[in-house]
Design a protein around this motif. Structure first.
Motif, mmCIF file in Angstrom:
data_model
loop_
_atom_site.group_PDB
_atom_site.id
_atom_site.type_symbol
_atom_site.label_atom_id
_atom_site.label_comp_id
_atom_site.label_asym_id
_atom_site.label_seq_id
_atom_site.Cartn_x
_atom_site.Cartn_y
_atom_site.Cartn_z
ATOM 1 N N HIS A 364 0.847 -1.194 0.000
ATOM 2 C CA HIS A 364 0.000 0.000 0.000
ATOM 3 C C HIS A 364 0.882 1.244 0.000
ATOM 4 N N GLY A 365 0.393 2.317 -0.586
ATOM 5 C CA GLY A 365 1.169 3.547 -0.681
ATOM 6 C C GLY A 365 1.450 4.217 0.654
ATOM 7 N N LYS A 366 0.717 3.827 1.702
ATOM 8 C CA LYS A 366 0.962 4.390 3.034
ATOM 9 C C LYS A 366 1.699 3.412 3.949
ATOM 10 N N PHE A 367 2.176 2.320 3.365
ATOM 11 C CA PHE A 367 2.923 1.350 4.175
ATOM 12 C C PHE A 367 4.131 2.021 4.835
ATOM 13 N N ASN A 368 4.327 1.716 6.089
ATOM 14 C CA ASN A 368 5.503 2.187 6.822
ATOM 15 C C ASN A 368 5.739 1.209 7.966
ATOM 16 N N VAL A 369 6.884 1.319 8.623
ATOM 17 C CA VAL A 369 7.190 0.406 9.728
ATOM 18 C C VAL A 369 7.484 1.189 11.001
ATOM 19 N N ASP A 370 7.159 0.571 12.113
ATOM 20 C CA ASP A 370 7.593 1.089 13.405
ATOM 21 C C ASP A 370 9.070 0.734 13.534
ATOM 22 N N GLU A 371 9.927 1.734 13.514
ATOM 23 C CA GLU A 371 11.371 1.477 13.478
ATOM 24 C C GLU A 371 11.911 0.863 14.767
ATOM 25 N N ASP A 372 11.097 0.796 15.808
ATOM 26 C CA ASP A 372 11.517 0.073 17.014
ATOM 27 C C ASP A 372 11.724 -1.405 16.716
ATOM 28 N N ALA A 373 11.091 -1.893 15.642
ATOM 29 C CA ALA A 373 11.205 -3.310 15.282
ATOM 30 C C ALA A 373 12.544 -3.633 14.626
ATOM 31 N N LEU A 374 13.262 -2.627 14.157
ATOM 32 C CA LEU A 374 14.505 -2.887 13.428
ATOM 33 C C LEU A 374 15.545 -3.571 14.303
ATOM 34 N N VAL A 375 15.664 -3.120 15.538
ATOM 35 C CA VAL A 375 16.633 -3.727 16.456
ATOM 36 C C VAL A 375 16.285 -5.191 16.695
ATOM 37 N N THR A 376 14.988 -5.481 16.821
ATOM 38 C CA THR A 376 14.557 -6.868 17.016
ATOM 39 C C THR A 376 14.978 -7.720 15.831
ATOM 40 N N GLY A 377 14.721 -7.235 14.628
ATOM 41 C CA GLY A 377 15.067 -7.996 13.430
ATOM 42 C C GLY A 377 16.556 -8.204 13.280
ATOM 43 N N ALA A 378 17.340 -7.143 13.505
ATOM 44 C CA ALA A 378 18.794 -7.257 13.371
ATOM 45 C C ALA A 378 19.357 -8.244 14.379
ATOM 46 N N GLU A 379 18.858 -8.166 15.605
ATOM 47 C CA GLU A 379 19.361 -9.106 16.617
ATOM 48 C C GLU A 379 18.922 -10.533 16.327
ATOM 49 N N LEU A 380 17.695 -10.699 15.816
ATOM 50 C CA LEU A 380 17.232 -12.050 15.500
ATOM 51 C C LEU A 380 18.104 -12.682 14.425
ATOM 52 N N TYR A 381 18.455 -11.911 13.392
ATOM 53 C CA TYR A 381 19.397 -12.408 12.387
ATOM 54 C C TYR A 381 20.671 -12.914 13.056
ATOM 55 N N ALA A 382 21.292 -12.043 13.857
ATOM 56 C CA ALA A 382 22.605 -12.347 14.422
ATOM 57 C C ALA A 382 22.543 -13.463 15.452
ATOM 58 N N GLN A 383 21.549 -13.408 16.319
ATOM 59 C CA GLN A 383 21.444 -14.421 17.367
ATOM 60 C C GLN A 383 21.099 -15.791 16.793
ATOM 61 N N TYR A 384 20.304 -15.813 15.721
ATOM 62 C CA TYR A 384 20.001 -17.100 15.084
ATOM 63 C C TYR A 384 21.282 -17.723 14.543
#
Length: 391
Positions: A364-384
């Motif tokens: 959707h043209g108004k799609f955006n993300v809560d940037e607080d989730a970025l740290v979760t994603g980055a850590e999940l990559y690394a910790q996995y």
């Protein structure tokens, strides 16, 4: 299982993580056009001293060599944007490219994996094995993963893991369940041919509009009456072109649509039934039908061991309440082509927050993300990666 140094490292670089995401968001590139994104990723990895190579025409494959012997785990992020006009024009990092937008979150995936790579590289001496980094183009074209596989992305890899930011889940929740996650995504095209003529003389014609309309109405019974209701499936007609003028009976009609399911036998059955329904519908009216069926992405089926490892990592890294059950989606994801080659899993990280207006649907043209989730994603990559290599 959780490396506290990795957690601290991700937190330390959180501002840089957000900055990278915003840069990528403002400079979107479509499938197979990710040249500047590829150059940015390459320059970033060069600065970190991580060996890598560019793939053709776009994309990057890199590897962090561990200080101890062990297996190789691959982490994947896709990079391409969509031909969507950004409607969040008041954002300081809104797209600078008219008609192009990161409307699916691939900018976040690339940013998260870059920071994960930075932290893993800083701790490489303690890694019992290697971490392959796959920065993939053209996911939206359902072709990038297959091409990366051809160019050696998973050669020598023992396990592969990917993440998708997900606006339909609360921020920083993690979902990764064994079994089906994303559906196969196929395309079909049906061309009907009748005999055109004057709108006032139907007796001399074979109306392709009637044939096509009948097919559209009847084809849904393929799902409702020929498939086990416990096997989810979707047949959608998304496009129909027929006719040339209000008083001319159409000679030709073209229908295009998509098929989604999780089961190979169901997929085969639907493909055959589309042919049967098209030909027989055309025959009733005296016309002909030609069916083209293009197989796109495979279903994403998470491996049991890998998915359970993701759940363990998420629970230990973020707390048990971070775990979330997101039911399988009929959306497609070409991460499936990596899972065809090696075991692994694909996780969703929530970014939906009504207070920040980040619950808009993907694409959707108004799609955006809560940037607080970025740290979760980055850590999940690394910790996995850490947990898999130390399992």
């Amino acid at each position: 299982m959780i490396n506290k140094t990795i957690k601290e490292g991700i937190q330390k670089y959180s501002d840089e993580l957000t900055a990278i995401r915003r840069k990528l968001h403002s400079e979107p590139e479509l499938s197979w056009e990710e040249y500047e994104t590829t150059n940015f990723v390459s320059a970033y990895l060069t600065e970190l001293g991580i060996k890598h190579r560019k793939t053709e025409p776009t994309g990057v494959i890199a590897e962090i060599k561990g200080g101890k012997p062990g297996e190789t785990v691959a982490l994947r992020a896709d990079m391409d944007a969509l031909p969507v006009e950004e409607l969040n024009t008041d954002l300081p990092y809104a797209s600078k490219e008219k008609g192009k937008m990161h409307a699916c979150g691939h900018d976040t995936h690339t940013a998260m994996l870059l920071i994960a790579a930075k932290v893993l590289n800083e701790n490489s001496e303690d890694l019992p094995g290697n971490v392959r980094l796959i920065f993939q183009p053209a996911e939206e074209a359902a072709a990038g993963a297959k091409e990366m596989v051809k160019q050696g992305a998973v050669e020598g890899v023992d396990n592969v893991f990917g993440i998708h930011i997900w606006s339909q889940m609360p921020t920083s929740k993690v979902s990764c369940n064994p079994g089906p996650s994303f559906a196969s995504a196929d395309i079909f095209k049906v061309t009907f041919k009748g005999r055109g003529g004057h709108g006032a003389m139907p007796q001399d014609t074979i109306d392709a509009a009637v044939i096509a309309s009948s097919f559209v109405m009847n084809v849904q019974s393929v799902v409702s009456r020929t498939i086990d209701p416990q096997q989810p499936a979707v047949v959608t007609v998304g496009k129909m072109e027929v006719g040339t003028r209000f008083n001319v009976i159409a000679e030709n009609a073209v229908i295009e649509g998509t098929v989604r399911c999780f089961d190979a036998a169901t997929r085969d059955h639907i493909e055959k039934q589309l042919q049967v329904y098209a030909e027989n519908t055309a025959n009733i009216y005296g016309g002909t039908a030609k069916v083209e069926y293009i197989r796109g992405t495979q279903p994403v089926i998470n491996g049991k061991e890998s998915a359970e490892l993701v759940q363990q990592v998420a629970a230990e890294a973020f707390g048990e309440d971070a775990l979330y059950y997101e039911k399988p989606t009929m959306g497609g994801e070409d991460f499936s082509f990596f899972l065809d080659e090696v075991p692994g899993s694909f996780a969703l990280v929530g970014s939906g927050n009504p207070e920040k207006d980040t619950e808009w649907a993907h694409h959707h043209g108004k799609f955006n993300v809560d940037e607080d989730a970025l740290v979760t994603g980055a850590e999940l990559y690394a910790q996995y990666a850490w947990a898999y290599l130390n399992k």
